[in-house]
Design a protein around this motif. Structure first.
Motif, PDB file in Angstrom:
ATOM      1  N   THR A 203       0.832  -1.210   0.000  1.00  0.00           N
ATOM      2  CA  THR A 203       0.000   0.000   0.000  1.00  0.00           C
ATOM      3  C   THR A 203       0.862   1.254   0.000  1.00  0.00           C
ATOM      4  O   THR A 203       0.585   2.204  -0.739  1.00  0.00           O
ATOM      5  N   GLU A 204       1.916   1.262   0.820  1.00  0.00           N
ATOM      6  CA  GLU A 204       2.813   2.421   0.857  1.00  0.00           C
ATOM      7  C   GLU A 204       3.532   2.591  -0.479  1.00  0.00           C
ATOM      8  O   GLU A 204       3.728   3.716  -0.941  1.00  0.00           O
TER       9      GLU A 204
ATOM     10  N   GLU B 244       2.332   1.795  -3.372  1.00  0.00           N
ATOM     11  CA  GLU B 244       1.342   2.343  -4.298  1.00  0.00           C
ATOM     12  C   GLU B 244       1.178   3.847  -4.098  1.00  0.00           C
ATOM     13  O   GLU B 244       1.104   4.603  -5.067  1.00  0.00           O
ATOM     14  N   VAL B 245       1.138   4.289  -2.840  1.00  0.00           N
ATOM     15  CA  VAL B 245       1.035   5.724  -2.539  1.00  0.00           C
ATOM     16  C   VAL B 245       2.273   6.453  -3.071  1.00  0.00           C
ATOM     17  O   VAL B 245       2.155   7.526  -3.677  1.00  0.00           O
ATOM     18  N   LEU B 246       3.430   5.869  -2.876  1.00  0.00           N
ATOM     19  CA  LEU B 246       4.672   6.453  -3.371  1.00  0.00           C
ATOM     20  C   LEU B 246       4.644   6.561  -4.890  1.00  0.00           C
ATOM     21  O   LEU B 246       4.931   7.621  -5.462  1.00  0.00           O
TER      22      LEU B 246
ATOM     23  N   LYS C  94       2.048   6.583  -6.973  1.00  0.00           N
ATOM     24  CA  LYS C  94       1.053   7.558  -7.410  1.00  0.00           C
ATOM     25  C   LYS C  94       1.544   8.987  -7.166  1.00  0.00           C
ATOM     26  O   LYS C  94       1.330   9.872  -8.000  1.00  0.00           O
ATOM     27  N   GLY C  95       2.191   9.198  -6.031  1.00  0.00           N
ATOM     28  CA  GLY C  95       2.732  10.522  -5.730  1.00  0.00           C
ATOM     29  C   GLY C  95       3.783  10.950  -6.737  1.00  0.00           C
ATOM     30  O   GLY C  95       3.807  12.106  -7.182  1.00  0.00           O
TER      31      GLY C  95
ATOM     32  N   LYS D  40       4.584  14.907  -7.209  1.00  0.00           N
ATOM     33  CA  LYS D  40       4.834  15.371  -5.833  1.00  0.00           C
ATOM     34  C   LYS D  40       6.308  15.251  -5.496  1.00  0.00           C
ATOM     35  O   LYS D  40       7.013  14.383  -5.997  1.00  0.00           O
TER      36      LYS D  40
ATOM     37  N   ILE E  16       5.550  13.363  -0.184  1.00  0.00           N
ATOM     38  CA  ILE E  16       5.182  11.951  -0.078  1.00  0.00           C
ATOM     39  C   ILE E  16       5.562  11.417   1.299  1.00  0.00           C
ATOM     40  O   ILE E  16       4.805  10.681   1.926  1.00  0.00           O
TER      41      ILE E  16
ATOM     42  N   GLU F  88       3.044  12.500   3.828  1.00  0.00           N
ATOM     43  CA  GLU F  88       1.799  11.754   3.633  1.00  0.00           C
ATOM     44  C   GLU F  88       1.886  10.347   4.233  1.00  0.00           C
ATOM     45  O   GLU F  88       0.923   9.843   4.808  1.00  0.00           O
ATOM     46  N   LEU F  89       3.063   9.716   4.109  1.00  0.00           N
ATOM     47  CA  LEU F  89       3.245   8.350   4.603  1.00  0.00           C
ATOM     48  C   LEU F  89       3.753   8.298   6.047  1.00  0.00           C
ATOM     49  O   LEU F  89       3.855   7.214   6.622  1.00  0.00           O
TER      50      LEU F  89
END
Length: 82
Positions: free
Chosen positions: A24-25, A27-29, A31-32, A37, A42, A45-46
């Protein structure tokens, strides 16, 4: 999980826990990065340090210099075998 020795003010060694990125982390990275970003944004956010984000990006880069979630996952699996 990786443990690192840290020296406290009183000179006694303490341990700090470093948790590996989960999917999940990553994926956030990913996408960022696609959204343009900054690593610092990032990281905030994490809830991670900017240097941790930088290391994760370095580990997950492909031969073209782009961050790839699958490559990062493969690196994690390889490290776990050590």
């Amino acid at each position: 999980m990786i443990l690192s020795n840290l020296k406290r003010k009183d000179g006694v060694m303490a341990h700090k826990k470093y948790l590996r990125f989960n999917l999940t982390e990553r994926e956030v990275l990913f996408k960022g990065l696609i959204q343009g970003k900054k690593q610092k944004e990032i990281a905030k956010e994490l809830g991670r340090s900017p240097s941790t984000i930088s290391r994760e990006i370095r580990r997950g880069k492909d031969s073209h210099g782009s961050y790839q979630i699958t490559r990062a996952e493969e690196f994690k699996s390889f490290q776990a075998l050590k």
